[in-house]
Design a protein around this motif. Structure first.
Motif, PDB file in Angstrom:
ATOM      1  N   LYS A 340      44.811  49.833  35.312  1.00 27.07           N
ATOM      2  CA  LYS A 340      46.073  50.175  34.640  1.00 27.07           C
ATOM      3  C   LYS A 340      46.674  48.930  33.970  1.00 27.07           C
ATOM      4  O   LYS A 340      47.071  48.971  32.800  1.00 27.07           O
ATOM      5  CB  LYS A 340      47.041  50.732  35.702  1.00 27.07           C
ATOM      6  N   ALA A 341      46.699  47.828  34.709  1.00 27.46           N
ATOM      7  CA  ALA A 341      47.274  46.590  34.160  1.00 27.46           C
ATOM      8  C   ALA A 341      46.472  46.128  32.940  1.00 27.46           C
ATOM      9  O   ALA A 341      47.045  45.675  31.940  1.00 27.46           O
ATOM     10  CB  ALA A 341      47.282  45.499  35.226  1.00 27.46           C
ATOM     11  N   THR A 342      45.140  46.274  33.017  1.00 27.58           N
ATOM     12  CA  THR A 342      44.284  45.848  31.904  1.00 27.58           C
ATOM     13  C   THR A 342      44.569  46.712  30.670  1.00 27.58           C
ATOM     14  O   THR A 342      44.665  46.206  29.550  1.00 27.58           O
ATOM     15  CB  THR A 342      42.789  45.954  32.296  1.00 27.58           C
ATOM     16  N   LYS A 343      44.726  48.020  30.912  1.00 29.06           N
ATOM     17  CA  LYS A 343      45.038  48.917  29.777  1.00 29.06           C
ATOM     18  C   LYS A 343      46.385  48.545  29.156  1.00 29.06           C
ATOM     19  O   LYS A 343      46.605  48.754  27.973  1.00 29.06           O
ATOM     20  CB  LYS A 343      45.067  50.367  30.258  1.00 29.06           C
ATOM     21  N   ASN A 344      47.285  47.976  29.972  1.00 31.02           N
ATOM     22  CA  ASN A 344      48.596  47.561  29.445  1.00 31.02           C
ATOM     23  C   ASN A 344      48.565  46.153  28.878  1.00 31.02           C
ATOM     24  O   ASN A 344      49.606  45.550  28.641  1.00 31.02           O
ATOM     25  CB  ASN A 344      49.662  47.645  30.545  1.00 31.02           C
ATOM     26  N   GLY A 345      47.372  45.579  28.734  1.00 30.85           N
ATOM     27  CA  GLY A 345      47.258  44.303  28.023  1.00 30.85           C
ATOM     28  C   GLY A 345      46.955  43.088  28.875  1.00 30.85           C
ATOM     29  O   GLY A 345      46.873  41.972  28.344  1.00 30.85           O
ATOM     30  N   ALA A 346      46.800  43.247  30.196  1.00 29.35           N
ATOM     31  CA  ALA A 346      46.484  42.074  31.012  1.00 29.35           C
ATOM     32  C   ALA A 346      45.017  41.690  30.826  1.00 29.35           C
ATOM     33  O   ALA A 346      44.182  42.537  30.503  1.00 29.35           O
ATOM     34  CB  ALA A 346      46.763  42.364  32.482  1.00 29.35           C
ATOM     35  N   PHE A 347      44.706  40.401  31.041  1.00 27.35           N
ATOM     36  CA  PHE A 347      43.313  39.955  31.059  1.00 27.35           C
ATOM     37  C   PHE A 347      42.877  39.923  32.516  1.00 27.35           C
ATOM     38  O   PHE A 347      43.510  39.266  33.347  1.00 27.35           O
ATOM     39  CB  PHE A 347      43.176  38.562  30.430  1.00 27.35           C
ATOM     40  N   SER A 348      41.813  40.644  32.847  1.00 20.70           N
ATOM     41  CA  SER A 348      41.389  40.699  34.253  1.00 20.70           C
ATOM     42  C   SER A 348      39.950  40.227  34.407  1.00 20.70           C
ATOM     43  O   SER A 348      39.067  40.617  33.643  1.00 20.70           O
ATOM     44  CB  SER A 348      41.534  42.132  34.780  1.00 20.70           C
ATOM     45  N   LEU A 349      39.756  39.383  35.379  1.00 21.08           N
ATOM     46  CA  LEU A 349      38.430  38.808  35.635  1.00 21.08           C
ATOM     47  C   LEU A 349      38.063  39.074  37.088  1.00 21.08           C
ATOM     48  O   LEU A 349      38.847  38.799  38.001  1.00 21.08           O
ATOM     49  CB  LEU A 349      38.479  37.300  35.371  1.00 21.08           C
ATOM     50  N   VAL A 350      36.879  39.609  37.306  1.00 23.78           N
ATOM     51  CA  VAL A 350      36.398  39.854  38.663  1.00 23.78           C
ATOM     52  C   VAL A 350      35.147  39.035  38.896  1.00 23.78           C
ATOM     53  O   VAL A 350      34.279  38.975  38.029  1.00 23.78           O
ATOM     54  CB  VAL A 350      36.011  41.340  38.868  1.00 23.78           C
ATOM     55  N   GLY A 351      35.058  38.417  40.044  1.00 25.74           N
ATOM     56  CA  GLY A 351      33.812  37.701  40.314  1.00 25.74           C
ATOM     57  C   GLY A 351      33.873  36.828  41.536  1.00 25.74           C
ATOM     58  O   GLY A 351      34.899  36.724  42.205  1.00 25.74           O
TER      59      GLY A 351
END
Ligand code: AMP
Length: 395
Positions: A340-351
């Motif tokens: 949801k946050a990513t769809k609202n424009g946040a940059f998200s990195l998983v790893g």
């Protein structure tokens, strides 16, 4: 930072260190080709410029030449994925290899045999690296998974290419993504650290405290923090010898103005098994005989609210024992919040570590901005270390 864009590969031989360390089943078939897929962009870029590619990689942990670890087993899969016939030579140094390289024409791809058939690879042997270096005109490192190792093909080899070395597309993207989270981030920045143990994440936590506004501590790790603050955690996992460290982290966070969020409630189980009896409890009031195995509903709500006000999100480690379906809910809820946050424009990195397994299992890989391909390498970058494979290209 030199990348493929800085070179013209026409009639040039690109010697590319890829990470084709893929899992094989007992019939020696590739069961997950993500890493081959990840190297495709670099290989195709070189071929499109009428260059040729010499691919080198390791596979597993062989002891000398062992057919079960031969890269010949992945040739068919690589040919399928790249859409170009992948030639193979059953060695990585020596006459046979030099001949195959000499016969390689523009637009062709040659895969060398497993580098780790030679113990010189892991030892970072200079003479072995020099032999490898003779095979190409330009050295391209595209193997993030081994960038934290000073092996012959990942680091030592670079010294033989003065100017003619660069990052492949995958490695460049990894570096840029981590930089976007740690150094050039849009605020507020949130780091979520879950997983089993404080001890394996301690250096990461200390390094990122200077870079984030919010820190979620979840999963098994959180119980060390709760017990250290006087909570009752029943049979939940805990590292008693890290309790003081946990308090120190909380103190440091406060001094640095970082808001720390720890679960307030848990799903507790009376056995470490998928069909155990469960109940939702306050995290600091877990009776003996019960252990916290997942984040509770209030915690999930709290984490959702935090994720939704942040513009940069880093996620490492699950919020519960996600391998068991009954205890995967907290990790899935967090994935949905990050989506949801990513769809609202946040940059998200998983790893880092095993996080990627959780993300893939629940279908979040396409929903976050970037999934890192290197478990150990990513963790070391988050710890603030300079990776030898990256430094060698920058030199
Ligand atoms: P890590 O490799 O450090 O990211 O840890 C991942 C592991 O942490 C997974 O195998 C999870 O099952 C485990 N884990 C997460 N939460 C808990 C918990 N509450 N109790 C025990 N293990 C946990």
């Amino acid at each position: 930072m030199k990348t493929l864009k800085d070179f013209n590969f026409k009639n040039k031989k690109a010697l590319i260190r890829v990470d084709f360390n893929v899992p094989l089943n007992d019939k020696l078939e590739v069961t997950d080709a993500t890493r081959i897929q990840a190297a495709k962009s670099t290989i195709i870029d070189v071929l499109e410029q009428e260059g040729s590619c010499i691919l080198m990689s390791h596979l597993g942990r062989p002891k000398g030449f062992q057919d079960a670890f031969s890269l010949r087993h992945i040739v068919e899969k690589a040919t399928d994925i790249l859409g170009v016939k992948v030639k193979f030579v059953a060695d990585c140094v020596g006459d046979k290899v030099e001949e195959a390289v000499a016969n390689l024409e523009s637009g062709e791809v040659l895969l060398l045999e497993n580098l780790r058939f030679y113990e010189e690879e892991k030892k970072g042997d200079v003479a072995f690296a020099e032999k490898l270096s003779k095979l190409g005109d330009v050295y391209v490192n595209d193997a993030f998974g081994t960038a934290h190792r000073a092996h012959a093909s990942t680091t030592i080899i670079a010294q033989f290419f003065a100017e003619n070395k660069c990052f492949g597309n995958l490695l460049a993207r990894e570096i840029e993504s981590i930089d976007k989270v740690l150094n050039n981030s849009e605020r507020p920045v949130l780091a979520i650290l879950g997983g089993a143990k404080v001890s394996s994440k301690i250096t990461v936590i200390e390094n990122i405290l200077d870079k984030v506004d919010h820190l979620i501590i979840g999963g098994g790790m959180s119980f060390t923090f709760i017990k250290a603050q006087g909570g009752k955690i029943g049979n939940s996992i805990c590292e008693d010898d890290k309790m003081e460290l946990a308090l120190d982290i909380l103190k440091q966070a406060k001094e640095k103005g970082v808001e720390v969020h720890i679960p307030v409630d848990v799903i507790a189980a009376d056995d470490f098994s998928n069909d155990a009896n469960t109940q939702t409890l306050d995290i600091n009031a877990i009776p003996d005989g019960w252990e916290g195995v997942d984040a509770g509903p209030k915690s999930r709500e709290n984490f959702d609210a935090v994720a939704n006000k942040c513009k940069t999100i880093l996620w490492n480690g699950p919020l519960g024992v996600f391998e068991m379906e009954s205890f995967a809910g907290g990790t899935i809820a967090l994935g949905n919040s990050i989506d949801k946050a990513t769809k609202n424009g946040a940059f998200s990195l998983v790893g880092g570590g095993d996080s990627v397994a959780a993300v893939k299992q629940f279908g979040f890989a396409e929903k976050v901005s970037y999934v890192s391909t290197g478990g150990g390498a990513m963790l070391e970058m988050l710890e603030g270390k300079n990776l030898p494979g990256i430094e060698a290209i920058l030199k």
